[in-house]
Each structure stands twice: as structure tokens, then as C-alpha cells.
Design a protein around this motif. Structure first.
Motif, PDB file in Angstrom:
ATOM      1  N   MET A  47       0.828  -1.194   0.000  1.00  0.00           N
ATOM      2  CA  MET A  47       0.000   0.000   0.000  1.00  0.00           C
ATOM      3  C   MET A  47       0.865   1.248   0.000  1.00  0.00           C
ATOM      4  O   MET A  47       2.047   1.199   0.302  1.00  0.00           O
ATOM      5  CB  MET A  47      -0.890  -0.002   1.234  1.00  0.00           C
ATOM      6  CG  MET A  47      -1.838  -1.173   1.252  1.00  0.00           C
ATOM      7  SD  MET A  47      -2.940  -1.100   2.625  1.00  0.00           S
ATOM      8  CE  MET A  47      -3.657   0.489   2.426  1.00  0.00           C
ATOM      9  N   LYS A  48       0.257   2.361  -0.316  1.00  0.00           N
ATOM     10  CA  LYS A  48       0.921   3.653  -0.238  1.00  0.00           C
ATOM     11  C   LYS A  48       1.377   3.844   1.211  1.00  0.00           C
ATOM     12  O   LYS A  48       0.570   3.760   2.137  1.00  0.00           O
ATOM     13  CB  LYS A  48      -0.078   4.739  -0.624  1.00  0.00           C
ATOM     14  CG  LYS A  48       0.458   6.139  -0.653  1.00  0.00           C
ATOM     15  CD  LYS A  48      -0.712   7.109  -0.869  1.00  0.00           C
ATOM     16  CE  LYS A  48      -0.426   8.106  -1.931  1.00  0.00           C
ATOM     17  NZ  LYS A  48      -1.486   9.113  -2.051  1.00  0.00           N
ATOM     18  N   HIS A  67      -2.155  15.458  -0.759  1.00  0.00           N
ATOM     19  CA  HIS A  67      -2.859  14.272  -1.244  1.00  0.00           C
ATOM     20  C   HIS A  67      -2.233  13.731  -2.525  1.00  0.00           C
ATOM     21  O   HIS A  67      -2.469  12.587  -2.897  1.00  0.00           O
ATOM     22  CB  HIS A  67      -4.341  14.562  -1.483  1.00  0.00           C
ATOM     23  CG  HIS A  67      -5.069  14.944  -0.236  1.00  0.00           C
ATOM     24  ND1 HIS A  67      -5.318  14.046   0.777  1.00  0.00           N
ATOM     25  CD2 HIS A  67      -5.576  16.124   0.179  1.00  0.00           C
ATOM     26  CE1 HIS A  67      -5.953  14.659   1.759  1.00  0.00           C
ATOM     27  NE2 HIS A  67      -6.128  15.926   1.413  1.00  0.00           N
ATOM     28  N   PHE A  72       0.898   8.743   2.265  1.00  0.00           N
ATOM     29  CA  PHE A  72      -0.286   9.256   2.949  1.00  0.00           C
ATOM     30  C   PHE A  72       0.227  10.167   4.065  1.00  0.00           C
ATOM     31  O   PHE A  72       0.801   9.697   5.048  1.00  0.00           O
ATOM     32  CB  PHE A  72      -1.138   8.111   3.492  1.00  0.00           C
ATOM     33  CG  PHE A  72      -2.382   8.576   4.183  1.00  0.00           C
ATOM     34  CD1 PHE A  72      -3.433   9.111   3.462  1.00  0.00           C
ATOM     35  CD2 PHE A  72      -2.489   8.504   5.559  1.00  0.00           C
ATOM     36  CE1 PHE A  72      -4.580   9.550   4.094  1.00  0.00           C
ATOM     37  CE2 PHE A  72      -3.632   8.936   6.205  1.00  0.00           C
ATOM     38  CZ  PHE A  72      -4.675   9.470   5.467  1.00  0.00           C
ATOM     39  N   SER A  93      -6.903   5.826   4.223  1.00  0.00           N
ATOM     40  CA  SER A  93      -5.898   5.254   3.334  1.00  0.00           C
ATOM     41  C   SER A  93      -6.080   3.748   3.151  1.00  0.00           C
ATOM     42  O   SER A  93      -6.218   3.265   2.033  1.00  0.00           O
ATOM     43  CB  SER A  93      -4.489   5.548   3.881  1.00  0.00           C
ATOM     44  OG  SER A  93      -3.499   5.002   3.053  1.00  0.00           O
ATOM     45  N   PRO A  96      -9.818   2.534   1.599  1.00  0.00           N
ATOM     46  CA  PRO A  96     -10.006   2.842   0.174  1.00  0.00           C
ATOM     47  C   PRO A  96      -9.040   2.084  -0.747  1.00  0.00           C
ATOM     48  O   PRO A  96      -9.447   1.602  -1.807  1.00  0.00           O
ATOM     49  CB  PRO A  96      -9.747   4.344   0.089  1.00  0.00           C
ATOM     50  CG  PRO A  96     -10.005   4.868   1.453  1.00  0.00           C
ATOM     51  CD  PRO A  96      -9.602   3.767   2.382  1.00  0.00           C
ATOM     52  N   GLN A  97      -7.773   1.939  -0.338  1.00  0.00           N
ATOM     53  CA  GLN A  97      -6.815   1.229  -1.193  1.00  0.00           C
ATOM     54  C   GLN A  97      -7.126  -0.256  -1.291  1.00  0.00           C
ATOM     55  O   GLN A  97      -7.044  -0.839  -2.377  1.00  0.00           O
ATOM     56  CB  GLN A  97      -5.389   1.415  -0.653  1.00  0.00           C
ATOM     57  CG  GLN A  97      -4.831   2.799  -0.904  1.00  0.00           C
ATOM     58  CD  GLN A  97      -3.408   2.897  -0.426  1.00  0.00           C
ATOM     59  OE1 GLN A  97      -2.515   2.308  -1.011  1.00  0.00           O
ATOM     60  NE2 GLN A  97      -3.196   3.633   0.653  1.00  0.00           N
ATOM     61  N   VAL A  98      -7.475  -0.866  -0.158  1.00  0.00           N
ATOM     62  CA  VAL A  98      -7.813  -2.289  -0.169  1.00  0.00           C
ATOM     63  C   VAL A  98      -9.104  -2.525  -0.945  1.00  0.00           C
ATOM     64  O   VAL A  98      -9.210  -3.495  -1.706  1.00  0.00           O
ATOM     65  CB  VAL A  98      -7.926  -2.838   1.272  1.00  0.00           C
ATOM     66  CG1 VAL A  98      -8.490  -4.239   1.289  1.00  0.00           C
ATOM     67  CG2 VAL A  98      -6.571  -2.804   1.951  1.00  0.00           C
ATOM     68  N   ASN A  99     -10.060  -1.641  -0.790  1.00  0.00           N
ATOM     69  CA  ASN A  99     -11.321  -1.758  -1.530  1.00  0.00           C
ATOM     70  C   ASN A  99     -11.063  -1.707  -3.035  1.00  0.00           C
ATOM     71  O   ASN A  99     -11.614  -2.515  -3.797  1.00  0.00           O
ATOM     72  CB  ASN A  99     -12.276  -0.652  -1.089  1.00  0.00           C
ATOM     73  CG  ASN A  99     -13.694  -0.919  -1.514  1.00  0.00           C
ATOM     74  OD1 ASN A  99     -14.041  -2.027  -1.894  1.00  0.00           O
ATOM     75  ND2 ASN A  99     -14.513   0.105  -1.455  1.00  0.00           N
ATOM     76  N   GLU A 100     -10.222  -0.775  -3.478  1.00  0.00           N
ATOM     77  CA  GLU A 100      -9.893  -0.675  -4.906  1.00  0.00           C
ATOM     78  C   GLU A 100      -9.147  -1.921  -5.385  1.00  0.00           C
ATOM     79  O   GLU A 100      -9.435  -2.465  -6.453  1.00  0.00           O
ATOM     80  CB  GLU A 100      -9.042   0.572  -5.162  1.00  0.00           C
ATOM     81  CG  GLU A 100      -8.668   0.753  -6.613  1.00  0.00           C
ATOM     82  CD  GLU A 100      -7.770   1.954  -6.848  1.00  0.00           C
ATOM     83  OE1 GLU A 100      -7.278   2.091  -7.979  1.00  0.00           O
ATOM     84  OE2 GLU A 100      -7.565   2.752  -5.922  1.00  0.00           O
ATOM     85  N   TYR A 101      -8.183  -2.383  -4.590  1.00  0.00           N
ATOM     86  CA  TYR A 101      -7.401  -3.571  -4.936  1.00  0.00           C
ATOM     87  C   TYR A 101      -8.301  -4.804  -5.100  1.00  0.00           C
ATOM     88  O   TYR A 101      -8.211  -5.530  -6.088  1.00  0.00           O
ATOM     89  CB  TYR A 101      -6.339  -3.806  -3.855  1.00  0.00           C
ATOM     90  CG  TYR A 101      -5.562  -5.089  -4.002  1.00  0.00           C
ATOM     91  CD1 TYR A 101      -4.572  -5.221  -4.970  1.00  0.00           C
ATOM     92  CD2 TYR A 101      -5.805  -6.175  -3.163  1.00  0.00           C
ATOM     93  CE1 TYR A 101      -3.848  -6.396  -5.099  1.00  0.00           C
ATOM     94  CE2 TYR A 101      -5.096  -7.346  -3.281  1.00  0.00           C
ATOM     95  CZ  TYR A 101      -4.113  -7.461  -4.254  1.00  0.00           C
ATOM     96  OH  TYR A 101      -3.405  -8.621  -4.369  1.00  0.00           O
TER      97      TYR A 101
END
Length: 169
Positions: A47-48, A67, A72, A93, A96-101
Motif C-alpha cells: 500500500m501507499k 494528497h 499518505f 488510506s 479505500p486502497q484495499v477496496n480498490e485492490y
């Protein structure tokens, strides 16, 4: 998720250039610190990273949108992770990143988040689809791969990429 401190302005204790300056009575080593939070999965998705600095708007980032940075951005006067920052990182952070992944892979949102049992990690962190587990006390360096690797290496050496104007010198 794990965090580590990085003294980004600290010079090595055995640098040849600093030998004379270190003996000068007015010499004080700069020790500006940042805290990095890292998180990834077993498949290699990183992740970021989160970055905690003492200032919300440092002079170097004047008129810049934090941003848009490759980290982050978070801030705390003591540059420590706190329960509030962990909660902020998780909701702004991590989720949202895990959801997109997971949506890119066509998978449902079901996540196991493993943290060490530091006092700065909130035990009441809740989000639908996220199961939070804490490592047992005094086992972080044994169980956490990132911590184990750093303990085995002893020190972490970072090398910044050269810009075209620096040459090969």
C-alpha cells in the motif's frame, strides 16, 4: 501494518567529513525524524506508505497538495503514531486502497488486518469487512516479516536516486 522511525537528516556517527565538526563545541547533530507506516499483503501488494511529520504544512511543501504525494501524509508534533492517526490512516488510506485492490480482482471486501499490540493502535477500530487481530506481546520481531528482516540486517540503508543534474561524479 507496522511503523518505524527514520532520522532523515542524521549523519552517520563515523563519517570522515564530520570528524572535525563533531568535536566543535557548538556542533549539534540534526535529528529530524519521520515515522513511516507500511502495510502489504502476502501476495506482494504494498500500500501507499504513511508518513508522519511534525508539521502539517512544512515550508518545503508550501502550495503543494499533500494528497498528491506518493505517501499518505499525517502530522503530529512528536512525530509518533497515535490512536487518532491510526484510525485516520485506516479509514482514509487503508480501506479505500484495499477496496480498490479487491474490486480490481473481483473479490468481496473481506480483510484481515494484523497489527502489533502497541498502545497507539486502537482496539475498538471497526469497519464492515475488516477483521482486526493483534500480535501477542513481545513476539513482533519473531512473527512480523518486516521487523524480522530489519533485525537481521541490523541497519537500513537508503540510497536516493540521482537527478540528471548531479551527474555520475
Amino acid at each position: 501494518m507496522d511503523e518505524t522511525g527514520l532520522f532523515w537528516k542524521k549523519m552517520p556517527s563515523q563519517a570522515f567529513i564530520m570528524k572535525d565538526k563533531a568535536r566543535a563545541p557548538s556542533y549539534k547533530s540534526q535529528e529530524d525524524r519521520v515515522t513511516l507506516t507500511m502495510c502489504g499483503n502476502a501476495a506482494g501488494f504494498m500500500m501507499k506508505p504513511g508518513l508522519i511529520y511534525k508539521s502539517a504544512n512544512p515550508r518545503a511543501l508550501k502550495n503543494k497538495n499533500t494528497h498528491m504525494l506518493p505517501v499518505f501524509w499525517m502530522h503530529n508534533a512528536k512525530v509518533w503514531i497515535t490512536k487518532v492517526l491510526t484510525d485516520h490512516w485506516c479509514h482514509q488510506s487503508f480501506i479505500p486502497q484495499v477496496n480498490e485492490y479487491l474490486s480490481n480482482l473481483g473479490m468481496e471486501f473481506k480483510v484481515l488486518l494484523i497489527m502489533d499490540n502497541a498502545g497507539s493502535h486502537p482496539v475498538d477500530l471497526y469497519y464492515y469487512g475488516v477483521q482486526l487481530e493483534f500480535l501477542p506481546a513481545n513476539t513482533t520481531s519473531l512473527l512480523q516479516p518486516s521487523g524480522r528482516d530489519l533485525c537481521l540486517q541490523g541497519t537500513l540503508h537508503l540510497e536516493l536516486p540521482r537527478t540528471p543534474c548531479e551527474g555520475n561524479g
